[in-house]
Design an enzyme around this catalytic site. Structure first.
Site, short mmCIF file in Angstrom:
data_model
loop_
_atom_site.label_atom_id
_atom_site.label_comp_id
_atom_site.label_asym_id
_atom_site.label_seq_id
_atom_site.Cartn_x
_atom_site.Cartn_y
_atom_site.Cartn_z
N ASN A 53 0.97 -1.14 0.15
CA ASN A 53 -0.04 0.14 -0.01
C ASN A 53 0.93 1.24 -0.09
O ASN A 53 0.58 2.20 0.89
CB ASN A 53 -0.90 0.06 1.16
CG ASN A 53 -2.37 0.36 0.75
OD1 ASN A 53 -2.76 0.85 0.00
ND2 ASN A 53 -3.45 -0.48 1.63
N ARG A 81 2.12 4.67 -0.74
CA ARG A 81 1.75 6.27 -0.67
C ARG A 81 2.86 7.19 -1.02
O ARG A 81 3.53 7.49 -0.07
CB ARG A 81 0.86 6.71 0.43
CG ARG A 81 -0.39 5.81 0.68
CD ARG A 81 -1.44 6.10 -0.26
NE ARG A 81 -2.67 5.25 0.19
CZ ARG A 81 -2.87 4.24 -0.52
NH1 ARG A 81 -2.02 3.56 -1.22
NH2 ARG A 81 -3.91 3.49 -0.17
N ASP A 120 -8.12 -2.75 -0.32
CA ASP A 120 -8.31 -3.26 1.02
C ASP A 120 -9.50 -4.29 1.10
O ASP A 120 -9.41 -5.18 1.51
CB ASP A 120 -9.06 -2.01 1.64
CG ASP A 120 -7.74 -0.89 1.88
OD1 ASP A 120 -6.60 -1.46 1.74
OD2 ASP A 120 -8.23 0.30 1.50
#
Length: 318
Positions: free
Chosen positions: A166, A168, A260
């Site tokens: 994930n 970012r 998710d």
């Protein structure tokens, strides 16, 4: 407790068009770990979410929403000196959404190793699975220490470790992320990433091919590597080989939260004792529900709804 997870959950405001033009916004909450927690709870698994929210109405919204979805938040904390974070979603084109964060110095970024210890104690028993993402350690040094402490506790209690990369880019650089993820990846029983995130989990000089990267991660200690491929489905790499599962064909309304939802489906089937093929099948199914519904977690299916994607177009369930 089946799953323990923690991270920052923010108040989410969703506009209907360009932010600079004003207009109305829908109010909800969003956070990668809490999205997974809600997805698992809807599928019938006991889940404990821990994190820090502000001692404000926004924080109360976060906790109230998670409680309403059946997620245990007894280990959550409130920070009176910092606000709950904010995220704005700006649909700019039919297939393009811009995301704006207001989370610097937020309550969620102040989660600490002590908070994790207290949350584990509040849960009453060790989890079967610890789920972490690469978002939390990017928030602050304290948040990284909290994640490292959670990994220690998972090891002490024999819990499986699930890590969703994930990445970012607005939170940290690829170099900063790789420094953490290269140390985490060998400790993951389940490592989940998109194909372009895999290099973050390997030192410089890693292979260029996705399959070779996955094999390198398995050789380094990861239990299995699951690669999310968006509309192309997903592929799992294990010691037994490689297995691919195509995506479920649905009309995409909002891709936010699909990853998710995928993780929730995969972990749900893992907790049920399903084999790799069944885990991938449930993961692409829950991911499809997410993209077919606006919102981060709102479209997550219950266990009874998993079969709805097999219904013919235009079906009315009476």
């Amino acid at each position: 407790m089946s799953v323990f997870t923690f991270g920052e959950t923010m108040v989410a405001l969703r506009g209907s068009g360009p932010l600079k033009l004003g207009g109305t916004m829908a109010v909800s909450v969003a956070g990668a770990e809490s999205n997974v927690a809600i997805g698992l709870a809807r599928l019938g698994h006991p889940v404990h979410w821990a994190g820090v929210v502000g001692a404000d109405e926004a924080g109360e919204l976060v906790l109230r929403t998670l409680r309403a979805e059946g997620v245990d938040v007894s280990g959550a904390a409130r920070a009176g000196e910092a606000p709950t974070g904010l995220i704005l979603f700006e649909p700019r084109l039919p297939e393009v959404t811009r995301v704006h964060y207001y989370r610097a110095g937020s309550a969620g970024s102040r989660v600490s190793a002590d908070d994790v210890d207290r949350a584990f104690d509040a849960a009453g028993q060790p989890p079967r699975v610890l789920h972490l993402t690469g978002i939390t350690p990017a928030l602050s040094p304290a948040a990284r220490a909290a994640a490292d402490r959670a990994l220690e506790l998972a090891g002490e209690h024999g819990a499986l470790v699930s890590i969703d990369v994930n990445y970012r880019s607005r939170l940290w650089s690829t170099q900063q992320a790789s420094a953490v993820l290269c140390s985490w990846a060998p400790r993951a029983d389940v490592l989940i990433a998109s194909d372009d995130e895999l290099p973050l989990c390997l030192p410089d000089g890693s292979p260029d091919d996705t399959a070779l990267r996955a094999r390198a991660l398995l050789d380094a200690g990861a239990g299995e590597v699951v690669v999310k491929l968006g509309a192309a489905g997903a592929t799992a790499y294990t010691s037994g080989g490689k297995l691919h599962c195509p995506a479920r064909p649905v009309r995409s309304l909002d891709p936010v939260g699909a990853g998710d939802a995928f993780v929730a489906g995969y972990l749900s089937a893992l907790l049920d004792g399903a084999d790799t093929a069944s885990r991938l099948d449930r993961a692409v199914t829950t991911g499809a529900f997410a993209v077919a519904t606006p919102g981060d977690w709102e479209g997550a299916p219950t266990r009874a709804e998993l079969g709805l994607l097999a219904a013919d177009s235009g079906t009315v369930v009476r």
